[in-house]
Every structure is written in structure tokens, then in C-alpha cells.
Design an enzyme around this catalytic site. Structure first.
Site, PDB file in Angstrom:
ATOM      1  N   ASP A 162      -2.515   6.333  -5.705  1.00  0.00           N
ATOM      2  CA  ASP A 162      -2.653   5.593  -4.722  1.00  0.00           C
ATOM      3  C   ASP A 162      -2.908   4.016  -5.190  1.00  0.00           C
ATOM      4  O   ASP A 162      -3.870   3.845  -5.802  1.00  0.00           O
ATOM      5  CB  ASP A 162      -4.055   5.884  -3.744  1.00  0.00           C
ATOM      6  CG  ASP A 162      -4.092   4.993  -2.587  1.00  0.00           C
ATOM      7  OD1 ASP A 162      -3.531   4.178  -2.338  1.00  0.00           O
ATOM      8  OD2 ASP A 162      -5.371   5.302  -1.968  1.00  0.00           O
TER       9      ASP A 162
ATOM     10  N   ASP B   5       0.816  -1.388  -0.082  1.00  0.00           N
ATOM     11  CA  ASP B   5       0.282   0.070   0.088  1.00  0.00           C
ATOM     12  C   ASP B   5       0.806   1.247   0.130  1.00  0.00           C
ATOM     13  O   ASP B   5       1.401   1.599   1.052  1.00  0.00           O
ATOM     14  CB  ASP B   5      -1.049  -0.077   1.374  1.00  0.00           C
ATOM     15  CG  ASP B   5      -1.914   1.197   1.220  1.00  0.00           C
ATOM     16  OD1 ASP B   5      -1.967   1.734   0.424  1.00  0.00           O
ATOM     17  OD2 ASP B   5      -2.588   1.291   2.261  1.00  0.00           O
TER      18      ASP B   5
END
Length: 407
Positions: free
Chosen positions: A278, A98
Site C-alpha cells: 500500500d 493511492d
């Protein structure tokens, strides 16, 4: 993770597809100037895309609100995981990767196995997911050896060991790859927690605090992922990497945030503004006013059941490219095929097998919020991305999939 901490949406739900890949590495010893690569495994999650779109919006709205005590985790359509070792000898854990968060923690499913390298700091960590706090992980903060592969071994890495968590279907925790500032406020008696990338750099394993990320489309023959620490993998790109500085606009500046504008064909739909890159977000989300312009231009209708825009076959044939122009003046073309959800995966996310859904979604707020777009996986599967903490910049490059018609 203060302020507005967003641990991006990378929790794996029951997998429809799971491809395990081993780490690619060269033998010891290696010099600090040579990067090392970690292969990823991909999961395609059987979860309604309506829930994913809503969760993407909720995460972004939490960031916009500047919530200083929580970060957001939601479930995405595609999850990339790494097999990460902790301790010596190492016990391996499946961690979601992430770039939208920076803490690394384990314990969601597999218990922490202490070894001679394990050190309890006496501090606690807590990460709340979303402003309601219903999703969270908390426990003890430890120092331990972390092994990404044989060339990427980190001494004295701070990790959370969850004793209480409401998340973790299919994963044992998360590997945080965001800016170090996102760790503020997550560990007691601690200002910031050094990230795995930062420690690889400070310990001399890599010569630059740089991370290269490659995703192949989930619908392609090679639906793999790869992280390269210390540089980017030139074999994965078809052109030069072009960089853009981290934006100065908050809250996007806290993350891997950049400034860009978006046009649909020749029609501008979003003036230059700040947003986020992201890996933990499935869709490409844009400000409400830009989304309405896009919907009008495409003639799409909103499918309430699936939660995405839908177009007909005739409308698809008339679809124009989307153009993303960064503040550095470089334009990236998202071709019509890249704007649609993979049709082979329609039923996997609750859609009709013969329908065409668009991956551009409403961020849920008008432009000017400080985060007016999120370039998620559906963008990043078409462009290689580079996250450069050393020079505070993000880079993109074309790949063999930029103009592919795999969807």
C-alpha cells in the site's frame, strides 16, 4: 468500494518540504506498446507520527472488519501527488496517488471547471473514511477527459466531483490506482467504475494494465516519485522484477495483497500469511505477535509520546536485517538503516533530533486476520513495485536505494 474499502492515507497536511516535478513524456504520436511516465511531487507532512501510526492501524482494522460501506483515509508522513488535468481545455488538480483505492475524484479545494467534455451522469458518489464516517467525500459523478500528461490522455473517465467533503488539506482529491473491484458500492446505479489504469489499457494507450511505482527515500538527495503506466521503468531498478500472485486470502485479496513471511536475522517472526502492499501507508505494520517478537529481538522500547519503537545508538549498531520472503520464494532484505525513521526528519514528526525510531509498527491484531502485514512507504522506498492487473500479480525489484544508508 465493497467489501472493506480502504482509500489509503494520502491527504497532505501543511508541508515541511514540497518538490514539484514536471511530467516526463515523449511527443505524440505514440504506440500502445510503449509505456509513459508521470513524475510525482512529494510532501513531507508536519504531523505527529503517533497520529500516523494510530491512523495506519485504524485503516487496517477497518479492512479486516470487512466494512462494506466505508473506506479509510488518514494522513501520512509522506504524500505523493500528481498534477492531473480534467476537461478540455484541462484544469489541473493536485491529487494524492493511492494504490489502496480505485476511485478518482476532485473538488476538495479547487472547484470543478466544466468544459465541452464534461458529462453529468446523474449518479452520485460517496466515500466514507473510517467506520465512524467523520471523514468523507460525496457529490456528483461525471464523465470527462482526464490528462495525466501529453501521452496519457483518457477519454470518458468517470470521476467524482465532491460537493461535500471533510478532507483535502493540501490536495484537491485522489487518484485511485487500486484494483477495479474496490469501486463497487461507491457510485449510485453503478456496479464498478473503470479506473484510470484500466481505461488507459482498454482505450489502447498502454498495452498492459500495469503500473510501476518508484519512490526515492524522503531523506535522499532526490526525494522524487514516479508512476509508469503500461510497464515498469527499467532505469529505476538494479535487478530483475520478481512477481508474486495476488493472495486468495480475504480481505487482502481485494487489494494489492500478497503472501509473505518475515524473519529478523535468522529468527522467524511471522509465518507465511496474507497482507497488503500500500503506497498510502507510511509505516511497515505487522501482526501483534510478530511485532512483539521484533520488539523483543531488537530490545526496543515503546515511546508513548512519538508512538514508535525507540532504540539506542548501541542497539542500532546491533540491529539485524529484516527479511521478507514472498510466496514466490524471493527474499527482500530490509537493512538496519531502512528500519529506522529518517533522523533528519525526527523533529518534523514530533520526535527528538538525536533519537532513533523504528518504522516497524503493531498492526493492532494477531496473525490470522487476513491482513497480517502492510508493506507501506518505508518498504516501497527501498524496492520498486509493479502492480499488474493483467496477470493478477505484484512485482518487486531492487533499486539504488535498497542498501543505501540515507536515514
Amino acid at each position: 468500494m465493497v467489501p472493506s474499502r480502504s482509500l489509503s492515507s494520502l491527504l497532505a497536511l501543511p508541508a515541511l518540504a514540497f518538490l514539484s516535478l514536471s511530467a516526463s513524456a515523449s511527443p505524440h504520436p505514440r504506440t500502445a506498446s510503449s509505456p509513459a511516465t508521470l513524475k510525482l511531487a512529494v510532501r513531507i507532512n508536519s504531523y505527529g507520527i503517533k497520529n500516523i501510526a494510530a491512523a495506519d492501524r485504524a485503516r487496517i482494522q477497518a479492512r479486516q472488519a470487512g466494512d462494506s460501506s466505508s473506506i479509510t483515509v488518514t494522513s501520512t508522513g509522506t504524500t505523493y501527488t500528481a498534477n492531473v488535468g480534467v476537461g478540455s481545455p484541462a484544469t489541473y488538480y493536485t491529487l494524492a496517488v493511492d494504490t489502496g483505492s480505485s476511485n478518482t475524484w476532485i473538488g476538495a479545494n479547487k472547484a470543478y471547471e466544466k468544459t465541452a467534455t464534461s458529462q453529468d451522469t446523474g449518479n452520485t458518489f460517496r466515500v466514507a473514511y473510517g467506520s465512524d464516517g467523520k471523514k468523507y467525500a460525496s457529490g456528483e459523478e461525471y464523465i470527462d477527459t482526464v490528462t495525466l500528461n501529453s501521452d496519457l490522455v483518457i477519454d470518458s473517465q468517470s470521476i467524482g466531483v465532491a460537493s461535500d467533503t471533510s478532507i483535502g488539506d493540501g490536495v484537491d482529491g485522489l487518484l485511485g490506482l487500486g484494483p477495479v473491484g474496490l469501486t463497487r458500492g461507491t457510485v449510485s446505479n453503478t456496479d464498478e467504475v473503470a479506473t484510470v489504469t484500466q481505461n488507459l489499457y482498454t482505450q489502447g494507450t498502454i498495452s498492459s494494465e500495469v503500473l510501476g511505482v518508484f519512490f526515492a527515500p524522503a531523506s535522499s538527495d532526490d526525494n522524487s516519485g514516479e508512476l509508469t503506466f503500461g510497464d515498469y521503468d527499467a532505469s529505476k531498478i538494479t535487478g530483475d522484477v520478481s512477481y508474486v500472485p495476488i493472495t486468495s486470502t480475504s480481505p487482502a485479496s481485494t487489494y494489492w495483497g500478497i503472501d509473505q513471511s518475515i524473519s529478523y536475522g535468522d529468527t522467524p517472526i511471522l509465518d507465511q500469511t496474507a497482507g497488503i502492499v500500500d503506497t498510502g501507508c507510511t509505516l511497515i505494520l505487522i501482526a501483534t505477535d510478530a511485532f512483539e517478537k521484533y520488539q523483543s529481538a531488537t530490545g526496543a522500547t515503546f515511546n508513548e509520546e512519538v508512538g514508535l519503537l525507540q532504540i539506542t545508538s548501541d542497539q542500532y549498531e546491533q540491529l539485524s536485517s529484516l527479511y521478507f520472503t514472498t510466496s514466490g520464494g524471493v527474499t527482500y532484505e530490509l537493512i538496519p538503516n531502512a528500519q529506522i525513521w529518517p533522523r533528519s526528519l525526527n523533529t518534523a514528526v514530533g520526535g527528538d533530533a538525536n533519537s532513533i525510531y523504528l518504522v516497524i509498527a503493531d498492526i493492532g491484531s494477531p496473525s490470522g486476520s487476513g491482513e497480517d502485514f502492510t508493506n507501506g512507504y518505508c518498504f516501497l522506498q527501498r524496492f520498486y513495485s509493479v502492480y499488474d492487473a493483467t496477470n493478477s500479480q505484484v512485482g518487486f525489484a531492487t533499486t539504488e536505494y535498497t542498501y543505501a544508508t540515507t536515514n
